[in-house]
Design a protein around this motif. Sequence first.
Motif, PDB file in Angstrom:
ATOM      1  N   GLY A 171      64.201  53.437 -17.049  1.00 11.75           N
ATOM      2  CA  GLY A 171      64.478  54.447 -18.065  1.00 11.75           C
ATOM      3  C   GLY A 171      63.206  55.005 -18.669  1.00 11.75           C
ATOM      4  O   GLY A 171      63.088  56.218 -18.884  1.00 11.75           O
ATOM      5  N   LEU A 172      62.245  54.127 -18.932  1.00  6.86           N
ATOM      6  CA  LEU A 172      60.966  54.596 -19.476  1.00  6.86           C
ATOM      7  C   LEU A 172      60.214  55.458 -18.470  1.00  6.86           C
ATOM      8  O   LEU A 172      59.590  56.448 -18.845  1.00  6.86           O
ATOM      9  CB  LEU A 172      60.107  53.405 -19.898  1.00  6.86           C
ATOM     10  CG  LEU A 172      60.578  52.670 -21.146  1.00  6.86           C
ATOM     11  CD1 LEU A 172      59.719  51.436 -21.380  1.00  6.86           C
ATOM     12  CD2 LEU A 172      60.539  53.581 -22.342  1.00  6.86           C
ATOM     13  N   LEU A 173      60.278  55.104 -17.199  1.00  2.51           N
ATOM     14  CA  LEU A 173      59.645  55.925 -16.172  1.00  2.51           C
ATOM     15  C   LEU A 173      60.313  57.298 -16.096  1.00  2.51           C
ATOM     16  O   LEU A 173      59.632  58.312 -15.947  1.00  2.51           O
ATOM     17  CB  LEU A 173      59.691  55.232 -14.812  1.00  2.51           C
ATOM     18  CG  LEU A 173      59.062  55.996 -13.649  1.00  2.51           C
ATOM     19  CD1 LEU A 173      57.578  56.234 -13.899  1.00  2.51           C
ATOM     20  CD2 LEU A 173      59.283  55.259 -12.353  1.00  2.51           C
ATOM     21  N   GLY A 174      61.633  57.339 -16.225  1.00  5.13           N
ATOM     22  CA  GLY A 174      62.340  58.612 -16.232  1.00  5.13           C
ATOM     23  C   GLY A 174      61.932  59.486 -17.406  1.00  5.13           C
ATOM     24  O   GLY A 174      61.732  60.698 -17.258  1.00  5.13           O
ATOM     25  N   LEU A 198      66.784  57.845 -12.833  1.00  6.14           N
ATOM     26  CA  LEU A 198      66.099  56.680 -13.391  1.00  6.14           C
ATOM     27  C   LEU A 198      66.613  56.331 -14.781  1.00  6.14           C
ATOM     28  O   LEU A 198      66.778  55.158 -15.112  1.00  6.14           O
ATOM     29  CB  LEU A 198      64.594  56.927 -13.438  1.00  6.14           C
ATOM     30  CG  LEU A 198      63.862  56.859 -12.106  1.00  6.14           C
ATOM     31  CD1 LEU A 198      62.410  57.264 -12.284  1.00  6.14           C
ATOM     32  CD2 LEU A 198      63.952  55.475 -11.511  1.00  6.14           C
ATOM     33  N   ILE A 199      66.847  57.333 -15.595  1.00  6.88           N
ATOM     34  CA  ILE A 199      67.324  57.071 -16.963  1.00  6.88           C
ATOM     35  C   ILE A 199      68.703  56.445 -16.934  1.00  6.88           C
ATOM     36  O   ILE A 199      69.031  55.594 -17.767  1.00  6.88           O
ATOM     37  CB  ILE A 199      67.290  58.373 -17.788  1.00  6.88           C
ATOM     38  CG1 ILE A 199      65.839  58.777 -18.053  1.00  6.88           C
ATOM     39  CG2 ILE A 199      68.036  58.224 -19.098  1.00  6.88           C
ATOM     40  CD1 ILE A 199      65.673  60.136 -18.688  1.00  6.88           C
ATOM     41  N   ALA A 200      69.528  56.833 -15.971  1.00  5.60           N
ATOM     42  CA  ALA A 200      70.876  56.277 -15.862  1.00  5.60           C
ATOM     43  C   ALA A 200      70.880  54.900 -15.205  1.00  5.60           C
ATOM     44  O   ALA A 200      71.939  54.282 -15.085  1.00  5.60           O
ATOM     45  CB  ALA A 200      71.764  57.227 -15.069  1.00  5.60           C
ATOM     46  N   GLY A 201      69.725  54.409 -14.804  1.00  6.57           N
ATOM     47  CA  GLY A 201      69.644  53.107 -14.147  1.00  6.57           C
ATOM     48  C   GLY A 201      69.861  51.959 -15.109  1.00  6.57           C
ATOM     49  O   GLY A 201      70.089  52.128 -16.310  1.00  6.57           O
TER      50      GLY A 201
END
Length: 94
Positions: A38-41, A29-32
Motif C-alpha cells: 500500500g505504501l509503495l502504491g 498495490l493499494i488494494a493489496g
Amino acid sequence: MNTLLKKPTLFFVLGILSILAGTVYAIMLIAGNSAQDGLLGIYILFSLVLVLFTVIADRLLVRKFGNQKVNKVQFSFLLLIVLLWIMRAILNWL
C-alpha cells in the motif's frame, strides 16, 4: 486544445503511458493485503505528479516552440541518458 493533442512528442506519449500504467499498478498495490504494498502504491501515485508536471511543461513548450524543435531536444536528452547508462554499465563491468 485539439491542436496540442494532435502534435505528439516523446515525453507526451511516454508521460501519458506511464500515468495510465502507474495508476493501474498503484491501485492494485493499494488494494493489496500488506501495508508495504500500500505504501509503495501511494509512493507511485505521488511520483506520478512529477510526470504530470512534465507533460504540462511539454505541452507549453510545444505551444511556444513547435513540435519539431521540442522533439529534437527531447530525443537529444534521451540519447544523453542512454549514453550515460551505457557508460555506467561499461564502467561497472570493468
